[in-house]
Design a protein around this motif. Structure first.
Motif, mmCIF file in Angstrom:
data_model
loop_
_atom_site.group_PDB
_atom_site.id
_atom_site.type_symbol
_atom_site.label_atom_id
_atom_site.label_comp_id
_atom_site.label_asym_id
_atom_site.label_seq_id
_atom_site.Cartn_x
_atom_site.Cartn_y
_atom_site.Cartn_z
ATOM 1 N N GLN A 162 0.840 -1.188 0.089
ATOM 2 C CA GLN A 162 0.031 0.085 0.006
ATOM 3 C C GLN A 162 0.727 1.138 -0.139
ATOM 4 O O GLN A 162 0.258 2.441 -0.397
ATOM 5 C CB GLN A 162 -1.032 0.036 1.299
ATOM 6 C CG GLN A 162 -1.972 -1.346 1.258
ATOM 7 C CD GLN A 162 -3.058 -1.037 0.237
ATOM 8 O OE1 GLN A 162 -3.224 0.051 -0.460
ATOM 9 N NE2 GLN A 162 -3.695 -2.102 0.006
ATOM 10 N N ASN A 168 -9.092 4.185 -1.819
ATOM 11 C CA ASN A 168 -9.734 4.161 -0.322
ATOM 12 C C ASN A 168 -9.522 2.598 0.275
ATOM 13 O O ASN A 168 -9.372 1.692 -0.708
ATOM 14 C CB ASN A 168 -11.043 4.395 -0.480
ATOM 15 C CG ASN A 168 -11.253 5.811 -0.836
ATOM 16 O OD1 ASN A 168 -10.626 6.730 -0.570
ATOM 17 N ND2 ASN A 168 -12.535 6.329 -1.505
ATOM 18 N N PHE A 169 -9.199 2.527 1.563
ATOM 19 C CA PHE A 169 -9.668 1.366 2.107
ATOM 20 C C PHE A 169 -10.936 1.227 2.346
ATOM 21 O O PHE A 169 -11.517 2.193 3.063
ATOM 22 C CB PHE A 169 -8.716 1.504 3.447
ATOM 23 C CG PHE A 169 -7.216 1.842 3.296
ATOM 24 C CD1 PHE A 169 -6.422 0.700 2.793
ATOM 25 C CD2 PHE A 169 -6.627 2.983 3.713
ATOM 26 C CE1 PHE A 169 -5.115 0.792 2.666
ATOM 27 C CE2 PHE A 169 -5.278 3.271 3.694
ATOM 28 C CZ PHE A 169 -4.502 2.195 2.921
ATOM 29 N N THR A 186 -2.425 12.763 0.186
ATOM 30 C CA THR A 186 -3.342 11.842 0.101
ATOM 31 C C THR A 186 -3.203 11.066 -1.265
ATOM 32 O O THR A 186 -2.567 11.566 -2.229
ATOM 33 C CB THR A 186 -4.893 12.386 -0.207
ATOM 34 O OG1 THR A 186 -5.156 13.135 0.821
ATOM 35 C CG2 THR A 186 -5.942 11.478 -0.425
ATOM 36 N N LYS A 215 -6.769 6.752 1.537
ATOM 37 C CA LYS A 215 -5.455 6.306 2.009
ATOM 38 C C LYS A 215 -4.472 7.693 2.056
ATOM 39 O O LYS A 215 -4.578 8.584 1.322
ATOM 40 C CB LYS A 215 -4.710 5.785 0.515
ATOM 41 C CG LYS A 215 -5.404 4.279 0.578
ATOM 42 C CD LYS A 215 -4.755 3.690 -0.787
ATOM 43 C CE LYS A 215 -5.565 2.169 -0.905
ATOM 44 N NZ LYS A 215 -5.123 1.623 -1.959
ATOM 45 N N THR A 216 -3.766 7.512 2.994
ATOM 46 C CA THR A 216 -2.678 8.728 3.345
ATOM 47 C C THR A 216 -1.158 8.202 3.396
ATOM 48 O O THR A 216 -0.984 7.169 4.000
ATOM 49 C CB THR A 216 -3.282 9.300 4.820
ATOM 50 O OG1 THR A 216 -4.453 9.613 4.498
ATOM 51 C CG2 THR A 216 -2.278 10.516 4.938
ATOM 52 N N THR A 235 2.162 2.868 2.600
ATOM 53 C CA THR A 235 2.062 3.538 3.887
ATOM 54 C C THR A 235 1.704 2.546 4.895
ATOM 55 O O THR A 235 1.223 1.524 4.709
ATOM 56 C CB THR A 235 0.647 4.341 3.372
ATOM 57 O OG1 THR A 235 0.510 5.264 4.759
ATOM 58 C CG2 THR A 235 -0.497 3.583 3.283
ATOM 59 N N THR A 294 -2.711 2.431 7.253
ATOM 60 C CA THR A 294 -3.957 1.521 7.055
ATOM 61 C C THR A 294 -4.556 1.232 8.392
ATOM 62 O O THR A 294 -3.823 1.200 9.293
ATOM 63 C CB THR A 294 -3.508 0.330 6.332
ATOM 64 O OG1 THR A 294 -2.591 -0.634 7.015
ATOM 65 C CG2 THR A 294 -2.737 0.595 5.050
#
Length: 942
Positions: A636, A877-878, A873, A866-867, A638, A641
Motif C-alpha cells: 500500500q 480508499n481502504f 493523500t 489512503k494517506t 503507507t 492503514t
C-alpha cells in the motif's frame, strides 16, 4: 440442664464464630423526579450565587490592593472606598457563618440552645471584624501570610483547587470534620501479620523457596526489635499429609511431609549459624514442639530470631481437604479463635463493653493475613510495601504484588510475557480506574476486618451444592474471595514494586489444565460482579458505572477472542495465497470447528495432545500473518492503514511500556513467542477450557496415589521360635533357630510344616503387634528432623475443643454419596453445554456477520482515504466493514485506557517506592547509630 449446656456451647462458639452472612437487600427504587428537579434548581442557584460572590470578592480584592496603596489617587474618598471593598472581601465569611449555623442546627441530633447559637454568632462576628481590620490596616504594608497546619488531603474533599476563585474553592471544598487524627495514630500503631501458606505436592526446591522467605522475614523483623511496627507469625497448612501403610493400623505422613521437615531442618541450621568462619562457636539448637491435634498434627518452631512458625499437617479422614478449606481453617483459627475469643472472655468477666468493642475494632484493622502458595519466593521489602498500602488507606481490604513466574522452557517464556502484560496494563488499569478484581492467592495481603465483615468469611464457607458453585467457588477461590470483598464495599489494590516469584507450569499439559480452572472461574466471578454492578457501585466507592462499562467491554473482547483470531488468520490466508476473503475465512474456521467437535468425544489428555500439535502449525501461520501485515503496508506504500496503524500502535505501546519498567525490559523478547502462540492461547485454550468445564479436578501437581505403600514380598521362615513386635515404626524380631530356610511368596499362605512338629510357619501378615508408645507419624518426623529435636507436646483443652467444633460446623469431611455425585456430574455437563453454546454462538454470529458483509461488498463498507506517511493523500480508499471497524475501535479504546492507567500507576509506584526506601534507609541509619553507640560504650568500659 440440656438448655443451659446448649447455651454454654452456643456462647463458646460465638466467641470464635462471630462473622455473619446477611442477605443483600436493595432499597426499593422510588420516583425521584421532583426531588431531582429541586436539587438541580438548588444547585443552579447556589452555583450562581457562588460565582457572583466570587466575582465581586475577587474584583474587590484587586481594587482594595490598588486603592489602599498610599500612592494611589484613583478614588478621592479613599476611606469609604477601602471600607466598602473590605466588606465585599469578607463576604465569604458570611457563607462561613451560615455554614456554621447549619452545622450546629442540623448536624446534631439535639436542638442547640440559644446560648450556643449566640456564642457561634458572636465568635464568627468577632472573626469577621478582625478580618476587616487586618485587611484594612495591614494590606498596604504586608503580603498575605499563609500557614499550612494540616495536610490538604485531610482538610479538603478534593486535593485540587480552582486558582481563579481560590477563596470560594477553599470555602466550598472544606471538610466538616478533620479525619487525620485517627490516621496519624494508625500509622504509628503496630500491626500483626500472619503468613499463611498452603501446601500439597510441592517439590524440595519449591519448599526451600517459601521456607527461606519466612526465615528471611524472621531475620528482617525479629520478635524483639526497636522498630515495634510489625509482628510476624507464620503458618503452613499441609493438605492431605497422611497415608495408610499396609501392615499398619496407624496413619503415616507421606514423603512430601517428610521432605518439608528436612527442608525446615536445613534452613533452620543455616539461619541459626550465620557465622561462616570455621572457628565459629556452635550454638545448641533449642528443641521444637510436635503436637497431635484433632485435624492431624502440628509442628511448632521458634525461629532463630524469635518469631513462631507453625506447620499444620491435615489428615483428610479427619478434616476437609483442598485449598479453600485450608484457608477457612486458618481464617477461623487466627481471626476467630486467636483474635475475637479473648474479647468475649474479657467481656464475660465484666470489662466495659464500649472499650472492648473499640479495642476489638482496632485490632481487626491492624491484623493482616498474607496468603501464600507453597512455592512463593519473596523479599521482606515486598511484604512491607503491601503493609504500607493497608496502613495508609483504611478502606483497602486487600493488596497484591507483582507476580513473576519462574522456571525454564518455552511455556515459562510465554507466561513471563503474559504475566508482564497482565500486570503492566490490566491490573494497573483496574487499580487506577476502579479496583483490582483478583488478588492472587500466591502473594496477597488481606485486612482482618475486611475478611470478618458480613458476607465475606461466613459466605466463603459455603459448600458447593450446584454446578455453578464448583466452577466459581472451588476452581478460582482467590478471585471469589475478592468478589465478596468488592461486593461488601472494600477496595483491592495492586502494588507494582512488591515483587514475588512463583513456579509456573513448564509442561504444555500442566499449563492447559491450570488455565482450564482459571478461565471459567474468571468468567463466572466477573459475571457475578457485573450482575450486582448497580448495588456494588452504590456500596463500593471504588467501583463506578464507567468502570462497570469498562469491565463489560473487557468481557466482550474476551468472549470474541476466538473469532478475532480466526479473522486474523483469514486475512493472512487471503494475502499469502491470493484467495477470496470469504474462502479464506472458511479455511480459518474449519480447524477450530473440528477441534471443538473432537473435544466433546475425546479424553482430556488426547485433547491436549491435539492442541499441542495444532499450536505448532498455528505458530507458522502467525509468522505468515505478521509478514502479511508488513507486506500489506509495503504494497500500500503507507503504514496508515487500519491494520497497519493498529499493529504499529500495539508494538510501540508495548515497547514504551517495557521501557517504563526497566528491570523487566528484557521480557519484551518473549513477546515474539507470545504473538506466535496467540491462536493457542486465545483460540484452542478457550475451546479446551469451556468444553472441559465439567472437570472440576485441580489438574496440577497431581501425582500417582500414595494412599498405600507398595506391597512387600511376604517372607516365610521355618523357625523353632519367633516373636515380632512393632514399636515406634521399628520392626524388632527375636528368633531361635540355627537352621533357617527363607523363601519368598507372592502372598501370605498357610504352608504345612513337615520337618518338626513344634516349628511353625509364621507370616509377617500375622505378626503380633504391640501398641506403639507414640504415633508412627511422630516417630517418622522426629527421625527426619535429626539435629533439631522435636519434643512431644499437647494442645490446650479449650483449643482442642475449638478444633472439634470447627470440624463439626464447617470442615467435616464430605461423605461420598454416589447418587449425589452423579447428579452433580450431570449438572456440570449441562452447565458446560449451555456455556459452550452461548460462548461459541456469539463467535459464530460475529463470523457470519463478517462473512455476509464481505460477500455484499462495497455497498456496506466504510471508505477510508489512503494517506502517505508525509501526509499527502494517495489515490484510492481502504474499505472496512462497520462491525470490524467498531470492534477495532473498541479494542483500541481498551488499550488506550490501559496505557494511560499504566502511566499514572508508574508515577504512583515510583513515589511510593522512593518514600519506602527513604524511611527504611533512615530507620537503618538510626539502628546502626544505636549499635555503634553500644559498641563504643563497651569499648570505653573495657
Amino acid at each position: 440442664m440440656d438448655s443451659s449446656k446448649e447455651l454454654r456451647e452456643r456462647r463458646a462458639r460465638q466467641s470464635w464464630d462471630s462473622s455473619r452472612e446477611v442477605p443483600l437487600i436493595q432499597d426499593e427504587q422510588k420516583p425521584r423526579k421532583h426531588l431531582k428537579v429541586i436539587q438541580w434548581i438548588t444547585c443552579t442557584f447556589v452555583g450562581m450565587m457562588a460565582f457572583a460572590l466570587a466575582f465581586f470578592s475577587k474584583c474587590s480584592l484587586l481594587l482594595l490592593i490598588m486603592v489602599s496603596d498610599t500612592a494611589s489617587k484613583t478614588v478621592p474618598t479613599k476611606a469609604y472606598a477601602v471600607l466598602f471593598l473590605g466588606c465585599c472581601t469578607i463576604a465569604p465569611s458570611v457563607l462561613i457563618l451560615i455554614k456554621s449555623l447549619w452545622k450546629v442546627t442540623f448536624k446534631d441530633s439535639k436542638t442547640p440552645s440559644g446560648k450556643t447559637v449566640l456564642w457561634v454568632v458572636s465568635i464568627e462576628t468577632l472573626v469577621a471584624f478582625g478580618t476587616v481590620v487586618l485587611i484594612i490596616v495591614t494590606m498596604p504594608h504586608f503580603d498575605i501570610i499563609t500557614n499550612r497546619i494540616e495536610r490538604t488531603r485531610d482538610l479538603f474533599v478534593r486535593r485540587l483547587y480552582e486558582g481563579s476563585f481560590i477563596d470560594q474553592s477553599l470555602l466550598l471544598n472544606a471538610r466538616f470534620k478533620l479525619r487525620n487524627n485517627k490516621k496519624q495514630h494508625r500509622e504509628k500503631e503496630a500491626v500483626t501479620v500472619y503468613l499463611c501458606a498452603t501446601m500439597w505436592h510441592e517439590t524440595y526446591d519449591e519448599m526451600m523457596k517459601i521456607i527461606i522467605s519466612m526465615f528471611r522475614l524472621d531475620k528482617f523483623r525479629p520478635r524483639k526489635n526497636t522498630h515495634r511496627d510489625v509482628r510476624f507469625e507464620s503458618h503452613i497448612l499441609f493438605d492431605d499429609a497422611f497415608i495408610d501403610v499396609e501392615g499398619s493400623r496407624q496413619r503415616h505422613v507421606n514423603e512430601y511431609a517428610e521432605t518439608l521437615v528436612e527442608v525446615l531442618k536445613e534452613v533452620y541450621m543455616i539461619f541459626s549459624q550465620e557465622d561462616s568462619s570455621i572457628f565459629r562457636e556452635i550454638k545448641p539448637i533449642p528443641g521444637q514442639k510436635i503436637i497431635q491435634t484433632p485435624y492431624g498434627g502440628r509442628l511448632r518452631y521458634t525461629m532463630p530470631h524469635g518469631n513462631i512458625l507453625n506447620v499444620h499437617f491435615k489428615d483428610k479422614q479427619l478434616i476437609r481437604h483442598k485449598k479453600r478449606w485450608s484457608q477457612i481453617m486458618y481464617l477461623y483459627y487466627l481471626l476467630g479463635w486467636k483474635l475475637s475469643r479473648k474479647y468475649f472472655q474479657r467481656y464475660a468477666v465484666g470489662e466495659e463493653k464500649k472499650i472492648l468493642e473499640e479495642n476489638l475494632e482496632k485490632e481487626k484493622e491492624n491484623t493482616y493475613i498474607l496468603a501464600l502458595d507453597g512455592d512463593t519466593d519473596f523479599q521482606p521489602s515486598a511484604v512491607m510495601l503491601l503493609i504500607d498500602r493497608l496502613r495508609l488507606y483504611p478502606d483497602v481490604g486487600a493488596a497484591c504484588g507483582r507476580i513473576h513466574p519462574t522456571g525454564t522452557g518455552p511455556m515459562v517464556w510465554y507466561q513471563k510475557f503474559e504475566y508482564a502484560v497482565g500486570h503492566w496494563m490490566q491490573k494497573s488499569a483496574e487499580h487506577v480506574f476502579g479496583s483490582v478484581l483478583c488478588s492472587p492467592g500466591c502473594f496477597s495481603l488481606f485486612r482482618g476486618k475486611a475478611l470478618m465483615d458480613d458476607n465475606v468469611m461466613k459466605r466463603y464457607t459455603t459448600k458447593a451444592t450446584e454446578a455453578g458453585h464448583y466452577v466459581q467457588y472451588d476452581q478460582g477461590e482467590d478471585r471469589w474471595l475478592c468478589t465478596l470483598l468488592l461486593q461488601q464495599g472494600w477496595r483491592v489494590e495492586y502494588n507494582a514494586a512488591s515483587d514475588a516469584y512463583t513456579n509456573a507450569p513448564q509442561e504444555f499439559k500442566e499449563f492447559y489444565n491450570q488455565r482450564r480452572r482459571w478461565g471459567p472461574s474468571t468468567i463466572a466471578n466477573t459475571i457475578d460482579l457485573l450482575g450486582t454492578g448497580s448495588l456494588t457501585a452504590q456500596k463500593n466507592k471504588s467501583i463506578s458505572k464507567p468502570y462497570i462499562l469498562y469491565q463489560v467491554l473487557g468481557m466482550v473482547s474476551t468472549v470474541l477472542g476466538p473469532a478475532t483470531v480466526c479473522l486474523m488468520i483469514a486475512g493472512s490466508f487471503a494475502f499469502v495465497f491470493k484467495i477470496h476473503v470469504n474462502a479464506a475465512l472458511v479455511m480459518a474456521i474449519l480447524p477450530p470447528a473440528i477441534y471443538l467437535a473432537l473435544c466433546f468425544k475425546l479424553k482430556s489428555d488426547t485433547q491436549i495432545t491435539i492442541a499441542a500439535v495444532m499450536s505448532i502449525f498455528y505458530a507458522f501461520l502467525m509468522s505468515a500473518t505478521l509478514l502479511s501485515i508488513i507486506g500489506d503496508m509495503v504494497s500500500q506504500g503507507t503504514v496508515l492503514t487500519p491494520t497497519g496503524l493498529f499493529f504499529t500502535s500495539i508494538v510501540l505501546m508495548y515497547i514504551i511500556t517495557a521501557l517504563l519498567h526497566p528491570q523487566e525490559f528484557h521480557l519484551i523478547i518473549y513477546g515474539v513467542l507470545y504473538v506466535l502462540t496467540i491462536p493457542s492461547g486465545y483460540l484452542l485454550l478457550a475451546i479446551y477450557s469451556l468444553v472441559n468445564m465439567n472437570n472440576v479436578s485441580w489438574g496440577t501437581r497431581e501425582t500417582a496415589s500414595q494412599a498405600k505403600a507398595a506391597p512387600k514380598e511376604t517372607v516365610l521362615k521355618n523357625v523353632k521360635f519367633e516373636k515380632k513386635c512393632k514399636c515406634c515404626c521399628w520392626n524388632v524380631e527375636f528368633q531361635i533357630n540355627e537352621d533357617e530356610k527363607i523363601m519368598a511368596a507372592p502372598a501370605p499362605t498357610e504352608t504345612p510344616n513337615t520337618t518338626e512338629p513344634e516349628s511353625a510357619v509364621v507370616s509377617l501378615e500375622e505378626e503380633w503387634e504391640e501398641e506403639p508408645s507414640e504415633p508412627c507419624w511422630i516417630s517418622q518426623l522426629r527421625e527426619k528432623s535429626c539435629e533439631i529435636s522435636l519434643v512431644p507436646d499437647t494442645l490446650d483443652p479449650d483449643e482442642e475443643q475449638f478444633w472439634r467444633d470447627l470440624q463439626e460446623r464447617y470442615l467435616k469431611p464430605l461423605d461420598e454419596d454416589k447418587q449425589k455425585q452423579k447428579k452433580i456430574a450431570d449438572d456440570l455437563k449441562d452447565l458446560r453445554n449451555k456455556a459452550t453454546f452461548v460462548f461459541f454462538i456469539c463467535n459464530a454470529l460475529w463470523l457470519v456477520a463478517t462473512f455476509f458483509l464481505q460477500a455484499i461488498g462495497s455497498v456496506v463498507t466504510i471508505p477510508i482515504p489512503k494517506t502517505a506517511p508525509n501526509g499527502t493523500t494517495v489515490p484510492g480508499n481502504f474499505e472496512v466493514d462497520p462491525i470490524g471497524l467498531m470492534f477495532l475501535l473498541g479494542f483500541a479504546l481498551l488499550l488506550a485506557i490501559q496505557f494511560i492507567a499504566m502511566l499514572w500507576h508508574r508515577i504512583q509506584t515510583l513515589i511510593h517506592f522512593i518514600a519506602y526506601n527513604g524511611t527504611e534507609a533512615a530507620a537503618f541509619k538510626r539502628e546502626f547509630k544505636k549499635s555503634m553507640e553500644v559498641i563504643n560504650e563497651e569499648k570505653n568500659f573495657l
